[in-house]
Design a protein around this motif. Structure first.
Motif, PDB file in Angstrom:
ATOM      1  N   ASN A  88       0.843  -1.194   0.000  1.00  0.00           N
ATOM      2  CA  ASN A  88       0.000   0.000   0.000  1.00  0.00           C
ATOM      3  C   ASN A  88       0.877   1.244   0.000  1.00  0.00           C
ATOM      4  O   ASN A  88       1.963   1.266   0.598  1.00  0.00           O
TER       5      ASN A  88
ATOM      6  N   GLU B 192       0.356   5.251   0.642  1.00  0.00           N
ATOM      7  CA  GLU B 192      -0.596   6.260   1.110  1.00  0.00           C
ATOM      8  C   GLU B 192      -0.173   7.668   0.697  1.00  0.00           C
ATOM      9  O   GLU B 192       0.929   7.867   0.163  1.00  0.00           O
TER      10      GLU B 192
ATOM     11  N   THR C  98      -7.254 -10.188   7.090  1.00  0.00           N
ATOM     12  CA  THR C  98      -7.444  -8.949   6.339  1.00  0.00           C
ATOM     13  C   THR C  98      -7.707  -9.299   4.879  1.00  0.00           C
ATOM     14  O   THR C  98      -6.795  -9.739   4.167  1.00  0.00           O
ATOM     15  N   THR C  99      -8.959  -9.132   4.459  1.00  0.00           N
ATOM     16  CA  THR C  99      -9.309  -9.437   3.071  1.00  0.00           C
ATOM     17  C   THR C  99      -9.379  -8.141   2.264  1.00  0.00           C
ATOM     18  O   THR C  99      -9.543  -7.065   2.845  1.00  0.00           O
TER      19      THR C  99
ATOM     20  N   CYS D   6     -10.274  -4.809   0.208  1.00  0.00           N
ATOM     21  CA  CYS D   6     -11.396  -3.866   0.301  1.00  0.00           C
ATOM     22  C   CYS D   6     -12.286  -3.983  -0.936  1.00  0.00           C
ATOM     23  O   CYS D   6     -11.928  -4.632  -1.924  1.00  0.00           O
TER      24      CYS D   6
HETATM   25  O1  LIG Z   1      -6.726  -5.267   1.768  1.00  0.00           O
HETATM   26  C1  LIG Z   1      -6.280  -4.156   2.073  1.00  0.00           C
HETATM   27  C2  LIG Z   1      -6.819  -3.361   3.099  1.00  0.00           C
HETATM   28  C3  LIG Z   1      -6.238  -2.139   3.366  1.00  0.00           C
HETATM   29  N1  LIG Z   1      -5.160  -1.724   2.647  1.00  0.00           N
HETATM   30  C4  LIG Z   1      -4.497  -0.451   2.988  1.00  0.00           C
HETATM   31  C5  LIG Z   1      -5.195   0.819   2.585  1.00  0.00           C
HETATM   32  C6  LIG Z   1      -4.591   1.793   3.582  1.00  0.00           C
HETATM   33  O2  LIG Z   1      -3.308   2.215   3.121  1.00  0.00           O
HETATM   34  C7  LIG Z   1      -4.379   0.967   4.834  1.00  0.00           C
HETATM   35  C8  LIG Z   1      -5.447   1.149   5.886  1.00  0.00           C
HETATM   36  O3  LIG Z   1      -6.694   0.921   5.368  1.00  0.00           O
HETATM   37  O4  LIG Z   1      -4.351  -0.382   4.394  1.00  0.00           O
HETATM   38  C9  LIG Z   1      -4.627  -2.478   1.645  1.00  0.00           C
HETATM   39  O5  LIG Z   1      -3.621  -2.128   1.026  1.00  0.00           O
HETATM   40  N2  LIG Z   1      -5.221  -3.663   1.364  1.00  0.00           N
END
Ligand SMILES: O=c1ccn([C@H]2C[C@H](O)[C@@H](CO)O2)c(=O)[nH]1
Ligand SMILES: [Zn+2]
Length: 169
Positions: free
Chosen positions: A67, A69, A109-110, A112
């Motif tokens: 991820n 941000e 954690t699946t 979004c």
């Molecule tokens: O499956 C997921 C869930 C959340 N996030 C990231 C988005 C954000 O940067 C952080 C918190 O939501 O996690 C992902 O990359 N994948």
């Protein structure tokens, strides 16, 4: 009328939780890469790190992403979309399986909702397995998983049933 629902996205298998040690070597490799790329997550706002990987069909190559941000929040990319965007831009469009690694103590954690739709775009009528594991506290790149660790074996059609999809004819 049955033909109208024939191509609906119905799961090829039900969801199942198994141990890491019972998984095939290629799935373990996919999860290990997801663990490793998670360490590169740029998540200063949420402090929630995620790693995702997809195995391309053409050469069996693993595409990985974390991820990323942004202080403006909306432009952030999830790990799943980072990995798939990398793959598509490298010329791969078909995938054998995906993996997601993050850490919440009491839940897997699946992906979004946005990522589920993004993954669905690059899924054939045959579904795509998705493996989800925890990056448990204290684990390092040397020993990311133990054989007895739980892994959720799901698929994009389990995560997003009867999804929107347009077929290029
Ligand atoms: O499956 C997921 C869930 C959340 N996030 C990231 C988005 C954000 O940067 C952080 C918190 O939501 O996690 C992902 O990359 N994948
Ligand atoms: Zn997402």
């Amino acid at each position: 009328m049955a033909h109208l629902i024939k191509r609906f996205a119905t799961p090829s298998k039900p969801e199942l939780v198994v141990t890491y040690g019972s998984l095939d070597a290629d799935v373990q490799e996919l999860l290990l890469s997801a663990f490793t790329v998670r360490l590169r997550a740029y998540a200063p706002y949420s402090n929630f790190k995620v790693g995702a990987t997809f195995r391309g069909k053409a050469r069996g190559e693993i595409f990985s992403g974390c991820n990323v941000e942004n202080s403006c929040f909306s432009p952030s990319s999830c790990a799943e979309r980072t990995a798939l965007t990398k793959a598509i831009s490298e010329g791969e469009r078909e995938f054998l399986a995906g993996a997601v690694v993050a850490y919440q103590p009491d839940v897997f954690t699946t992906p979004c909702g946005v990522c589920r739709q993004f993954i669905r775009e690059f899924t054939s009528d045959n579904d795509m397995p998705i493996y989800v594991a925890q990056a448990r506290e204290g684990r390092t790149a040397e020993t990311p998983f133990a054989n007895e660790d739980p892994v959720l074996c799901t698929s994009i059609f389990n995560l997003l049933p009867n999804s929107f999809h347009t077929y290029q004819i």
